[in-house]
Motif scaffolding. Structure first.
Motif, PDB file in Angstrom:
ATOM      1  N   ARG A 133       0.855  -1.185   0.000  1.00  0.00           N
ATOM      2  CA  ARG A 133       0.000   0.000   0.000  1.00  0.00           C
ATOM      3  C   ARG A 133       0.889   1.232   0.000  1.00  0.00           C
ATOM      4  N   VAL A 134       0.506   2.243  -0.787  1.00  0.00           N
ATOM      5  CA  VAL A 134       1.307   3.449  -0.917  1.00  0.00           C
ATOM      6  C   VAL A 134       0.445   4.666  -0.588  1.00  0.00           C
ATOM      7  N   ASP A 135       0.948   5.526   0.257  1.00  0.00           N
ATOM      8  CA  ASP A 135       0.247   6.758   0.606  1.00  0.00           C
ATOM      9  C   ASP A 135       0.700   7.862  -0.333  1.00  0.00           C
ATOM     10  N   LEU A 136       0.013   7.986  -1.461  1.00  0.00           N
ATOM     11  CA  LEU A 136       0.385   9.017  -2.430  1.00  0.00           C
ATOM     12  C   LEU A 136      -0.207  10.371  -2.073  1.00  0.00           C
ATOM     13  N   LEU A 137      -1.139  10.399  -1.136  1.00  0.00           N
ATOM     14  CA  LEU A 137      -1.609  11.687  -0.632  1.00  0.00           C
ATOM     15  C   LEU A 137      -0.453  12.410   0.047  1.00  0.00           C
ATOM     16  N   ASN A 138       0.329  11.650   0.810  1.00  0.00           N
ATOM     17  CA  ASN A 138       1.527  12.212   1.417  1.00  0.00           C
ATOM     18  C   ASN A 138       2.580  12.509   0.352  1.00  0.00           C
ATOM     19  N   GLY A 139       2.616  11.660  -0.679  1.00  0.00           N
ATOM     20  CA  GLY A 139       3.579  11.862  -1.753  1.00  0.00           C
ATOM     21  C   GLY A 139       3.367  13.160  -2.510  1.00  0.00           C
ATOM     22  N   LEU A 140       2.113  13.607  -2.568  1.00  0.00           N
ATOM     23  CA  LEU A 140       1.816  14.865  -3.241  1.00  0.00           C
ATOM     24  C   LEU A 140       2.275  16.070  -2.425  1.00  0.00           C
ATOM     25  N   LYS A 141       2.482  15.832  -1.123  1.00  0.00           N
ATOM     26  CA  LYS A 141       2.838  16.937  -0.233  1.00  0.00           C
ATOM     27  C   LYS A 141       4.315  16.954   0.129  1.00  0.00           C
ATOM     28  N   SER A 142       4.927  15.771   0.203  1.00  0.00           N
ATOM     29  CA  SER A 142       6.296  15.680   0.694  1.00  0.00           C
ATOM     30  C   SER A 142       7.247  15.215  -0.401  1.00  0.00           C
ATOM     31  N   PRO A 143       8.267  15.990  -0.721  1.00  0.00           N
ATOM     32  CA  PRO A 143       9.238  15.565  -1.740  1.00  0.00           C
ATOM     33  C   PRO A 143      10.071  14.367  -1.298  1.00  0.00           C
ATOM     34  N   ALA A 144      10.055  14.071  -0.002  1.00  0.00           N
ATOM     35  CA  ALA A 144      10.834  12.942   0.505  1.00  0.00           C
ATOM     36  C   ALA A 144      10.027  11.650   0.546  1.00  0.00           C
ATOM     37  N   ALA A 145       8.771  11.677   0.126  1.00  0.00           N
ATOM     38  CA  ALA A 145       7.914  10.491   0.203  1.00  0.00           C
ATOM     39  C   ALA A 145       8.364   9.417  -0.785  1.00  0.00           C
ATOM     40  N   ASP A 146       8.117   8.165  -0.412  1.00  0.00           N
ATOM     41  CA  ASP A 146       8.434   7.032  -1.286  1.00  0.00           C
ATOM     42  C   ASP A 146       7.297   6.860  -2.280  1.00  0.00           C
ATOM     43  N   LEU A 147       7.547   7.153  -3.545  1.00  0.00           N
ATOM     44  CA  LEU A 147       6.515   7.063  -4.576  1.00  0.00           C
ATOM     45  C   LEU A 147       6.525   5.716  -5.289  1.00  0.00           C
ATOM     46  N   VAL A 148       7.374   4.804  -4.864  1.00  0.00           N
ATOM     47  CA  VAL A 148       7.512   3.432  -5.380  1.00  0.00           C
ATOM     48  C   VAL A 148       7.941   3.418  -6.853  1.00  0.00           C
ATOM     49  N   PRO A 149       9.238   3.341  -7.127  1.00  0.00           N
ATOM     50  CA  PRO A 149       9.697   3.159  -8.505  1.00  0.00           C
ATOM     51  C   PRO A 149       9.077   1.888  -9.080  1.00  0.00           C
ATOM     52  N   LEU A 150       8.587   1.969 -10.302  1.00  0.00           N
ATOM     53  CA  LEU A 150       7.887   0.835 -10.894  1.00  0.00           C
ATOM     54  C   LEU A 150       8.806  -0.035 -11.730  1.00  0.00           C
ATOM     55  N   ARG A 151       8.424  -1.289 -11.852  1.00  0.00           N
ATOM     56  CA  ARG A 151       9.104  -2.262 -12.695  1.00  0.00           C
ATOM     57  C   ARG A 151       8.152  -2.654 -13.827  1.00  0.00           C
ATOM     58  N   ARG A 152       8.683  -3.287 -14.829  1.00  0.00           N
ATOM     59  CA  ARG A 152       7.873  -3.715 -15.967  1.00  0.00           C
ATOM     60  C   ARG A 152       6.766  -4.663 -15.503  1.00  0.00           C
ATOM     61  N   PHE A 153       5.566  -4.408 -15.973  1.00  0.00           N
ATOM     62  CA  PHE A 153       4.370  -5.204 -15.695  1.00  0.00           C
ATOM     63  C   PHE A 153       3.820  -5.003 -14.292  1.00  0.00           C
ATOM     64  N   ASP A 154       4.275  -3.981 -13.562  1.00  0.00           N
ATOM     65  CA  ASP A 154       3.642  -3.667 -12.284  1.00  0.00           C
ATOM     66  C   ASP A 154       2.187  -3.265 -12.518  1.00  0.00           C
ATOM     67  N   ILE A 155       1.368  -3.451 -11.504  1.00  0.00           N
ATOM     68  CA  ILE A 155      -0.028  -3.045 -11.535  1.00  0.00           C
ATOM     69  C   ILE A 155      -0.247  -2.011 -10.443  1.00  0.00           C
ATOM     70  N   VAL A 156      -0.785  -0.864 -10.820  1.00  0.00           N
ATOM     71  CA  VAL A 156      -1.084   0.211  -9.873  1.00  0.00           C
ATOM     72  C   VAL A 156      -2.594   0.384  -9.840  1.00  0.00           C
ATOM     73  N   TYR A 157      -3.193   0.191  -8.665  1.00  0.00           N
ATOM     74  CA  TYR A 157      -4.646   0.304  -8.547  1.00  0.00           C
ATOM     75  C   TYR A 157      -5.007   1.370  -7.527  1.00  0.00           C
ATOM     76  N   VAL A 158      -5.880   2.293  -7.952  1.00  0.00           N
ATOM     77  CA  VAL A 158      -6.345   3.373  -7.077  1.00  0.00           C
ATOM     78  C   VAL A 158      -7.771   3.052  -6.645  1.00  0.00           C
ATOM     79  N   PRO A 159      -8.003   2.731  -5.373  1.00  0.00           N
ATOM     80  CA  PRO A 159      -9.349   2.365  -4.921  1.00  0.00           C
ATOM     81  C   PRO A 159     -10.215   3.591  -4.693  1.00  0.00           C
TER      82      PRO A 159
END
Length: 242
Positions: A182-208
């Motif tokens: 699980r990734v908190d991208l709400l925090n990622g939008l606010k903090s430049p130090a947040a972990d935005l999760v570098p993606l790999r080929r065929f990763d799946i990103v789902y926004v609920p």
């Protein structure tokens, strides 16, 4: 550039979940997240760099040192195979570079005294699936390295109904086991130090959707029945699956 979701991909995470069912240990996530997915047997998340696997449409440089005239660049066809001179087409889809090299070398063993073959993958786009509460869900070819937030922006950004603090990333892990975090991208939008999760080929990103139940329903039903990206290939050859 966005690629449309193919109807030929009806089993998106079926392959991952079938393999991950054998994995042990819950996903490494906060207790609140784990409680939402208690019956999903994912492997613990790790920053795993999976070996490159070929995909239909990839260009492959094939070198045959003992017979340079056979060396060429070929494309993985929709059926997963590559065509080389003197031998029957060889399956390359969902196989690693060493596996394709071994298959080609074996195929040329009856044709050449020194049948060693070398394979290299030409530059290929970072193909990821972005789904859920985004403007344009689908499979995307990402230019260069990217992260979960950039992938979502390319997919039309968050909808107003999105839960930006509960974004889910699925990855094929070691031995084919599915990994989820699980990734908190709400925090990622606010903090430049947040972990935005570098993606790999065929990763799946789902926004609920906002709310716990919507994310749980998606993971339990959609991931088990529909596979947005084909992680495993099964082609019939002379009546047998390969």
């Amino acid at each position: 550039m966005r690629a449309p979701v193919s109807h030929a991909l009806p089993a998106a995470l079926a392959a991952i979940l079938a393999l991950s069912a054998c994995a042990s240990g819950p996903p490494r996530a906060p207790a609140s997240a784990s409680a939402k997915f208690t019956n999903i047997p994912y492997a613990a998340w790790e920053d795993y760099e999976p070996p490159y696997r070929f995909y239909p449409g990839d260009d492959v440089d094939v070198t045959v040192p003992s017979a340079p005239e056979l060396s060429k660049t070929v494309t993985v066809q929709p059926d997963g195979r590559i065509a080389m001179p003197l031998i029957a087409p060889v399956m390359a889809a969902d196989r690693t570079i060493p596996e394709v090299e071994a298959e080609l070398s074996q195929a040329y063993a009856g044709q050449l005294l020194r049948p060693q073959v070398y394979v290299a993958a030409k530059a290929a786009p970072l193909k990821v699936y972005v789904g859920g509460e985004v403007g344009n869900p689908g499979i995307y070819d990402m230019a260069g390295d990217t992260d979960a937030l950039r992938a979502i922006v390319q997919a039309g950004d968050f909808k107003s109904s999105a839960d930006r603090s509960e974004v889910i990333v699925i990855r094929r892990g070691p031995n084919g086991a599915g990994m989820m975090r699980r990734v908190d991208l709400l925090n990622g939008l606010k903090s430049p130090a947040a972990d935005l999760v570098p993606l790999r080929r065929f990763d799946i990103v789902y926004v609920p959707r906002s709310g716990v139940s919507a994310a749980g329903v998606f993971v339990q039903q959609y991931f088990r029945d529909l596979s947005p990206i084909q992680f495993g290939f099964s082609y019939a050859v002379n009546g047998q699956n390969r």
